[in-house]
Design an enzyme around this catalytic site. Sequence first.
Site, mmCIF file in Angstrom:
data_model
loop_
_atom_site.group_PDB
_atom_site.id
_atom_site.type_symbol
_atom_site.label_atom_id
_atom_site.label_comp_id
_atom_site.label_asym_id
_atom_site.label_seq_id
_atom_site.Cartn_x
_atom_site.Cartn_y
_atom_site.Cartn_z
ATOM 1 N N GLY A 1 8.840 0.196 -1.054
ATOM 2 C CA GLY A 1 8.220 -0.488 0.072
ATOM 3 C C GLY A 1 6.961 -1.222 -0.360
ATOM 4 N N SER A 2 5.983 -1.259 0.525
ATOM 5 C CA SER A 2 4.774 -2.053 0.283
ATOM 6 C C SER A 2 3.915 -1.540 -0.854
ATOM 7 C CB SER A 2 3.933 -2.126 1.559
ATOM 8 O OG SER A 2 4.631 -2.818 2.567
ATOM 9 N N SER A 3 4.174 -0.323 -1.340
ATOM 10 C CA SER A 3 3.398 0.175 -2.473
ATOM 11 C C SER A 3 3.651 -0.661 -3.722
ATOM 12 C CB SER A 3 3.717 1.644 -2.744
ATOM 13 O OG SER A 3 5.060 1.804 -3.186
ATOM 14 N N LYS B 1 3.692 -3.988 -3.672
ATOM 15 C CA LYS B 1 3.059 -5.303 -3.507
ATOM 16 C C LYS B 1 1.984 -5.596 -4.549
ATOM 17 C CE LYS B 1 4.145 -5.678 1.416
ATOM 18 N NZ LYS B 1 3.642 -5.543 2.793
#
Length: 692
Positions: free
Chosen positions: A422-424, A426
């Site tokens: 997920g956003s980790s 980014k």
Amino acid sequence: MKKKVILSVGIAAIAVCVVTGGYLGYRTMYAQTRSQALTAYMKNIEKHDYEKMYEMLDDQSKSYIKKDDFVRRSQNIYEGIEATDIKIKVTKDEKDKALQYDTHMKTVAGELNFKNQASFTKKDGKYYLQWDDEIIFPDLLRDDTVRVSSVAAKRGNIFDREGSLLAGDGQVSSVGLVPEKMSTDPSADLQNISDLLQIPVETIQKKLKENWVTPGSFVPVKNIKKLSPLMPQEEQQKSPDFALQSELLAIPGVMITDAQDRVYPLGEKASLLIGYIQNITAEDLKKHSQKGYTAQSKIGKSGLETLYEDRLHGTDGCKIWIADKNGDNKETLVSQEVKDGEDIKTTIDSNLQGQIYDSFQGDQGTSVAMNPYTGEVLALVSAPGYDDNDFILGMSKEKWKEINDDPAQPMYNRFRASWVPGSSLKPIIAGVGLSTGTLLADEDLGPSVSSWKKDDSWGNYEITTLHTYDGPANLQNAMIYSDNIYFAKAALKTGQDTLTSSLDKLGFGQDIPFEIVMKHSQYANEGEDLSDEVTLADSGYGQGQMLVNPLHMASMYSAFANEGDMIKPKLEFSESLETEKWVEGAFTPKAANTVKDDLIQVIENPAGTGHAARMDSISLAGKTGTAEIKESKEDTSGTELGWFDVFTTDPNLKEPILLITMVQDVKDRGGSGYVVDKTKPILEQWIQKQAQ
């Protein structure tokens, strides 16, 4: 204390290997020469055919020893010392003199070499051996015995970085029975003990009937956990272990005393890391045939117990010796010194390991804690765990079934697996874009909106984001608000070739250079790539086919603290630890520092998704992530994984920390915010430790 054992005879294979011209070759069963006669005799040892050997003795020898006695003595000695690979080399064969030869064999105590001689009687053109006990060993007499003594090696301990025990010798409670104090009709009592200790009644009865047992003997039945003397009495009385001991002691004849066994002080808090040992199996013995194991050995079955097995198990001492009729040592034939197993000191911090596990009690997830500057791994947590002490103390079939049927999968090692980031992810996408020049930190990639698609070629598929914001859609704002759409655009700008080659450089699809084998991280499923535009865009915010191992994630994040260099993780402690780089120049220094500054804002800015972790006393940099787990892009019933990746930014801190945490099933529980809230107390305690 080392345990010394004098072994009775066992069974072993005998192999005779001889070559003509030096070591003798096999020829006829009834030899025409003395050398051939000796060879034929030794050949029957290989077959364990001691009766055939007896037939090859001359008449005078047969009057010296009866056949049954010869067979029993030969079998007891050769098989008792586990003689193999026997080689005979004739050194002198002169007429009317004894034939002289050298013997070489492998034994349970190592290689044995000795010189010997043999005489023969010729009858009907055949040679028969003039046998006495000295044919076996030169100084062996009729009243002597050959004995094997062993001294068990002590298994090495496993320690944490401060010297606290993670696995090793410790005190347990031994539950046993004293026959003379038992009831006159103990049937009901034995059944009660069986139910409490979860062992069959037949097992208890068998122990009570062993030859050494007397009415006043203490007969050990099973080891159980020892109550900690440091635990306050009121807490002890609430413990299920206290209740168990109380019920057992109420049964006539039951006594509980201290005993030594291997213990795992952290239990379920580190079970997936430390593992456990068990009795060796026949398969294990075959696999490790040259490593000094016996049927009584224990061997590591998982975790560090398996990883360091060759160093932990040691080598038992063993001696083969001739005892005279009084039992005194007349001659030592061969001996092997005992070699205790090596102690292993790890980089793990027991207190941190336990605190992380306790903080996420009841969750399914994993955490990796690491010093971002040295690579020392401070904690490897997989939750839930199992109590590895149960494997040492004896696990019942019911308990084993309970563990295996548990839907939370307590034996599934989550820190070795790979997960949707997920956003980790980014910050990694940002680091790649900035380092390759495909992304500019101040570039506005379009207004902040809640949903977006590139064009009609995507059909009905749109990328959504949770938070919108005013101001430019630049890197810092996108990081603070965790803007999925920005990072989808960033991935498209970077392009398939540049992104995949950069991820390859960062270790995707490769072995992680670490003592424990971890599952590879990936950006595409096997046989697929990122050529599909939607998949490429989804990859930018950690979805698509992205899977990342938590330890790999920690190493990638370490680059933001080290001017762009990824640090190699380490598990074994060293006083003179030198930092090793896994990927030098994973990101450019400018890119790494830009991303780090933005990650600080994720914590410091009130709008940041990680702001709940902010502390006045120290600067933190971090990133949250909520990853969707669903069957298809259209699936709305899937679950979510919550991530929080955070590190201290001050390199001069006494004990810096980088903490990567993933929790399963956070949907409707606050998403990644749930993980942030659970992580903050861990960080606060770690920082408070700095002031002590």
